[in-house]
Design a protein around this motif. Sequence first.
Motif, mmCIF file in Angstrom:
data_model
loop_
_atom_site.group_PDB
_atom_site.id
_atom_site.type_symbol
_atom_site.label_atom_id
_atom_site.label_comp_id
_atom_site.label_asym_id
_atom_site.label_seq_id
_atom_site.Cartn_x
_atom_site.Cartn_y
_atom_site.Cartn_z
ATOM 1 N N GLY A 1 1.283 15.239 -2.431
ATOM 2 C CA GLY A 1 2.265 14.959 -3.486
ATOM 3 C C GLY A 1 3.505 14.227 -3.044
ATOM 4 O O GLY A 1 4.372 13.923 -3.866
ATOM 5 N N ILE A 2 3.625 13.912 -1.749
ATOM 6 C CA ILE A 2 4.804 13.215 -1.223
ATOM 7 C C ILE A 2 4.412 11.822 -0.732
ATOM 8 O O ILE A 2 3.372 11.655 -0.070
ATOM 9 N N ILE A 3 5.230 10.820 -1.054
ATOM 10 C CA ILE A 3 4.993 9.466 -0.537
ATOM 11 C C ILE A 3 5.347 9.466 0.950
ATOM 12 O O ILE A 3 6.510 9.622 1.330
ATOM 13 N N THR A 4 4.339 9.331 1.811
ATOM 14 C CA THR A 4 4.578 9.414 3.254
ATOM 15 C C THR A 4 4.698 8.047 3.916
ATOM 16 O O THR A 4 5.309 7.927 4.982
ATOM 17 N N LYS A 5 4.133 7.012 3.279
ATOM 18 C CA LYS A 5 4.228 5.684 3.889
ATOM 19 C C LYS A 5 4.074 4.600 2.832
ATOM 20 O O LYS A 5 3.225 4.710 1.941
ATOM 21 N N ILE A 6 4.903 3.560 2.934
ATOM 22 C CA ILE A 6 4.775 2.365 2.105
ATOM 23 C C ILE A 6 4.784 1.173 3.054
ATOM 24 O O ILE A 6 5.728 0.993 3.829
ATOM 25 N N ASP A 7 3.712 0.382 3.034
ATOM 26 C CA ASP A 7 3.610 -0.723 3.989
ATOM 27 C C ASP A 7 2.749 -1.826 3.393
ATOM 28 O O ASP A 7 2.064 -1.617 2.378
ATOM 29 N N ASP A 8 2.772 -2.992 4.056
ATOM 30 C CA ASP A 8 1.966 -4.115 3.574
ATOM 31 C C ASP A 8 0.488 -3.781 3.572
ATOM 32 O O ASP A 8 -0.245 -4.152 2.664
ATOM 33 N N SER A 9 0.055 -3.087 4.615
ATOM 34 C CA SER A 9 -1.343 -2.697 4.690
ATOM 35 C C SER A 9 -1.453 -1.380 5.456
ATOM 36 O O SER A 9 -0.912 -1.242 6.554
ATOM 37 N N ILE A 10 -2.117 -0.418 4.853
ATOM 38 C CA ILE A 10 -2.324 0.882 5.480
ATOM 39 C C ILE A 10 -3.829 1.081 5.648
ATOM 40 O O ILE A 10 -4.601 0.926 4.694
ATOM 41 N N THR A 11 -4.239 1.393 6.850
ATOM 42 C CA THR A 11 -5.659 1.578 7.140
ATOM 43 C C THR A 11 -6.186 2.832 6.451
ATOM 44 O O THR A 11 -5.599 3.911 6.558
ATOM 45 N N SER A 12 -7.262 2.664 5.739
ATOM 46 C CA SER A 12 -7.826 3.807 5.023
ATOM 47 C C SER A 12 -8.717 4.631 5.944
ATOM 48 O O SER A 12 -9.298 4.118 6.901
ATOM 49 N N ASP B 1 0.861 -1.181 0.000
ATOM 50 C CA ASP B 1 0.000 0.000 0.000
ATOM 51 C C ASP B 1 0.901 1.236 0.000
ATOM 52 O O ASP B 1 1.950 1.237 0.660
ATOM 53 N N ILE B 2 0.495 2.255 -0.739
ATOM 54 C CA ILE B 2 1.295 3.484 -0.844
ATOM 55 C C ILE B 2 0.424 4.667 -0.461
ATOM 56 O O ILE B 2 -0.625 4.907 -1.071
ATOM 57 N N LEU B 3 0.852 5.395 0.548
ATOM 58 C CA LEU B 3 0.123 6.571 1.005
ATOM 59 C C LEU B 3 0.832 7.836 0.523
ATOM 60 O O LEU B 3 2.035 8.002 0.740
ATOM 61 N N ILE B 4 0.077 8.711 -0.130
ATOM 62 C CA ILE B 4 0.636 9.941 -0.689
ATOM 63 C C ILE B 4 -0.112 11.128 -0.096
ATOM 64 O O ILE B 4 -1.342 11.215 -0.193
ATOM 65 N N THR B 5 0.622 12.029 0.533
ATOM 66 C CA THR B 5 0.023 13.225 1.130
ATOM 67 C C THR B 5 0.651 14.472 0.522
ATOM 68 O O THR B 5 1.875 14.639 0.552
#
Length: 419
Positions: free
Chosen positions: A29-40, A23-27
């Motif tokens: 315009g910046i990638i803030t977190k890359i993890d197996d699973s990110i809670t939406s 999972d890739i979290l972008i805030t």
Amino acid sequence: MTTLLKSATIIDTSSPYHKQTKDILITDGIITKIDDSITSKKEYQIVELDNLHVSNGWFDTSVSFGEPGYEERETLQHGVQVAAKSGFTDVAINPNTQPIVDNKSAVEFLINKVKGAATNIYPIGALTQQSKGVEMSEMYDMQQSGAIAFGDYNKPVSNDNLLKIALLYAQNFNALVLSFPKNNAIAGEGVANEGKNSTLLGLKGIPALAEEIQISRDLFLLEYTGGKLHIPTISTSKSVQLIKEAKKKGLDVTCSVAVHNLFLTDDELHGFDANKKVNPPLRTEQDRRTLIKGIKDGVIDMITTDHNPIDVEHKKVEFSTAKDGTIGLESAFGVLNTVLDIETIVKCLSDNPRKRFGLNNISIKENEKASLAIFNLNESYTFSEKNILSTSKNSVFLDKKLKGKVYGIYNNNQLILNS
């Protein structure tokens, strides 16, 4: 805005997450977190798509849109939307507009016209005034205004001394010079690859020699002057060999190949379909195979769509009088995914062209800017007019079976997806 890409397989050899599904979290315009699973969270923009893959955004080094002067073919605003939906976060714009992009005002017009778009544009300034091959253009001024390279689109510099002076002059400000590989005196009025098919069809031929003798000249000049040379859209086996030998000598030369020359041959010409009329022309099966090998061996540095919209009035005519060119942005990935592996595609569409044309390196890591192509590797389909996003419909790939679907891009804090 916060965007969450769910279960995305990352294709980026420079990233610690290469070939991993995350999972890739972008805030903002910046990638803030890359993890197996990110809670939406409910405020997140969620992207959850079949067989979702992401890579560094793609950069096409040869794109024509038309504006200014040929807006009926493609406007800049619509063109960058087509590029975005085709996976391209960056495109280099050719100077073949009306007027020709041969001064800083013309460069600034292009940049300002689409400022803030998801896809960035980078003008290529004309190498010579009005692309006439007579006098050198205002290269330094154009570079200061944002031009990233200099070349006359699809027009060779026939004056040997002019190219020599350009290569010498460009070194003063570390500029990249482009030289289109065609000797017009040998190509003459040719409209198709010289060979069995041109003979059978009664079409005037363009010998492979017309390309190869020009490349030989360019490489001799480069060896004499030094500097940086890029040879766009090579198409023959001998061209690959010439550039391979030049690189072994240590010359600072790169080259590209157009997508269609990796997929199609001059066997396509039997229907006299003017959409198949391109420059350089479609060549032989042997050439096609050698070009693919040249990519895999690292001799050919990058792949371009050589996207060139042509209005129907200049395509729905007799083959010999039709304008050269095919659109290619929206079909590029589906074509390349049938002939090359995904790591090679990304290297030739992103890593290598960025390095050569002076764009910033990017990587899919935390705390890096998000500049992503978003795609599905597996979906197969027959390319038809409904797949064309461009205003002009002159595609060489109509009715061809392709594999791989582009979902869109994330770039400049914007998510652009195909509807």
